[in-house]
Scaffold this motif. Sequence first.
Motif, short mmCIF file in Angstrom:
data_model
loop_
_atom_site.label_atom_id
_atom_site.label_comp_id
_atom_site.label_asym_id
_atom_site.label_seq_id
_atom_site.Cartn_x
_atom_site.Cartn_y
_atom_site.Cartn_z
N THR A 174 10.22 2.72 -0.63
CA THR A 174 8.78 2.50 -0.54
C THR A 174 8.22 2.36 -1.95
O THR A 174 8.86 2.72 -2.94
CB THR A 174 8.08 3.66 0.17
N GLN A 177 8.14 5.75 -3.58
CA GLN A 177 9.45 6.19 -4.05
C GLN A 177 9.82 5.48 -5.35
O GLN A 177 10.42 6.08 -6.25
CB GLN A 177 10.51 5.91 -2.97
N SER A 199 -1.74 5.44 2.09
CA SER A 199 -0.50 5.26 2.85
C SER A 199 0.07 3.86 2.72
O SER A 199 1.23 3.64 3.08
CB SER A 199 -0.76 5.57 4.33
N ASP A 202 3.29 3.73 1.03
CA ASP A 202 4.43 4.37 1.69
C ASP A 202 5.16 3.39 2.60
O ASP A 202 6.04 3.78 3.38
CB ASP A 202 3.97 5.60 2.47
N LYS A 204 7.78 0.20 3.08
CA LYS A 204 8.97 -0.27 2.38
C LYS A 204 8.64 -1.53 1.58
O LYS A 204 8.01 -2.46 2.08
CB LYS A 204 10.08 -0.60 3.39
N TRP A 358 2.63 13.70 7.12
CA TRP A 358 3.63 13.92 6.07
C TRP A 358 5.03 13.94 6.67
O TRP A 358 5.97 13.31 6.15
CB TRP A 358 3.32 15.23 5.36
N GLY A 361 6.20 10.52 7.92
CA GLY A 361 6.28 9.52 6.86
C GLY A 361 5.16 8.52 6.80
O GLY A 361 5.31 7.49 6.12
N GLN A 363 2.30 9.03 5.35
CA GLN A 363 1.90 9.14 3.95
C GLN A 363 2.55 10.37 3.34
O GLN A 363 2.62 11.42 3.97
CB GLN A 363 0.38 9.22 3.80
N VAL A 364 3.01 10.20 2.13
CA VAL A 364 3.57 11.32 1.37
C VAL A 364 2.49 11.84 0.43
O VAL A 364 1.80 11.06 -0.23
CB VAL A 364 4.81 10.88 0.56
#
Length: 395
Positions: A174, A177, A199, A202, A204, A358, A361, A363-364
């Motif tokens: 993502t 990431q 989000s 988040d 990919k 959370w 997944g 939104q982190v």
Amino acid sequence: MKKYLLVILCLLAVFTLKAQTHTLSRHAEISVLTIGPGSSLNDAFGHNAFRIKDSLNHIDVVFNYGIYDFNTPNFYIKFAQGRLNYLIGMNYYKDFYRNYKEENRTIKEQVLNLSQNEKQRLLNFLANNIKPENRRYLYDFFYDNCATKIRDVLETVTDNKIKFNTPDGFKEQTFRQLIYSNLNKNSWGSFGIDLALGSVIDQKATPYEHMFLPKYIFKFFENVTLSNSGEKLVKQTHILYQKTDTPETNNFLTSPLMIFGIIGILILFITFKDYKNKKRSNWLDVVLFFATGIIGILILLLWFATDHKGTHQNYNLLWACALNILVVFQFFKKSIPSWFIRYLKFLVILLCLMLLHWIIGIQVFAIGLIPLLIALFIRYVYLINFFSSNKATDL
């Protein structure tokens, strides 16, 4: 991504004028430079640039995108709104190299396998792009930055004849990431990004979209082939400067997790004392509701009042509820209405929804928030019980 602020305009104008009419020699080389991360947040993701070298014509210059123009009217307002134009700049290579060497940042070079016509087209494109009337462009961190410009310009001058192949061992990630790969999750820079960006990051990122980071420009270009010949785009790779390893400083004592851990413990301690004494610390509730409300308003403004794409769909609103700023005055009343107790239950539900977002997944969130979120949950539950058992009593 390094921002060059000092450009010698007279030399720039002279070079631009010459570049429009001058023909590169057959010894000319064009390469892509990739600069390693720096120590500050705006340098943490690295940088990319074009190098044009022609020894016969005594040319060795670097073109790079993503330069701030502090002379822009209302600079900070436009920056916050996502409406700030950035610039393309030109530097002599020796100055460019010296600057990054002094900053102890790795410099890698990929010499490109371009035809003489493509080299000339690239130089002409950049020379035209750097004219005062053309050098500004609307910057976007994910889709139009110093790295993506390198890719996009090459696609243009080669008539899209370059084929991007995924590197060996490539793994889709993502956008968040990918940002984490350059930042410590428990740093204030990472905390600010996790708080401000929603989000949407988040999701990919496609292999093509990975190239918003300079290091992926380097990785993908190593595997790019030319569709008309099947040859590789990069014919030589050099490490022009390798950074010297320096000891990493441990800033855990001033990190978000530590600071919010202390704040969370303080909230829990006051809540425990309130429970033991069967009272309520009004100042704490006012501070918590005011602070979360203000943060919620800022998040809403970033979402709806700016052109930043990455700030959309930000579920930090589930803990930083903007409505808190409107209800904070209830704490100064002698009695609490029943609807306010229901509102507190609503805040507890929002925190549970945040945890669900959370876990699955959507939104982190920033790890530094964990102590604060636990403390808020317990404080809200305590307030529900306190107000429920003390209706219509003096506070």
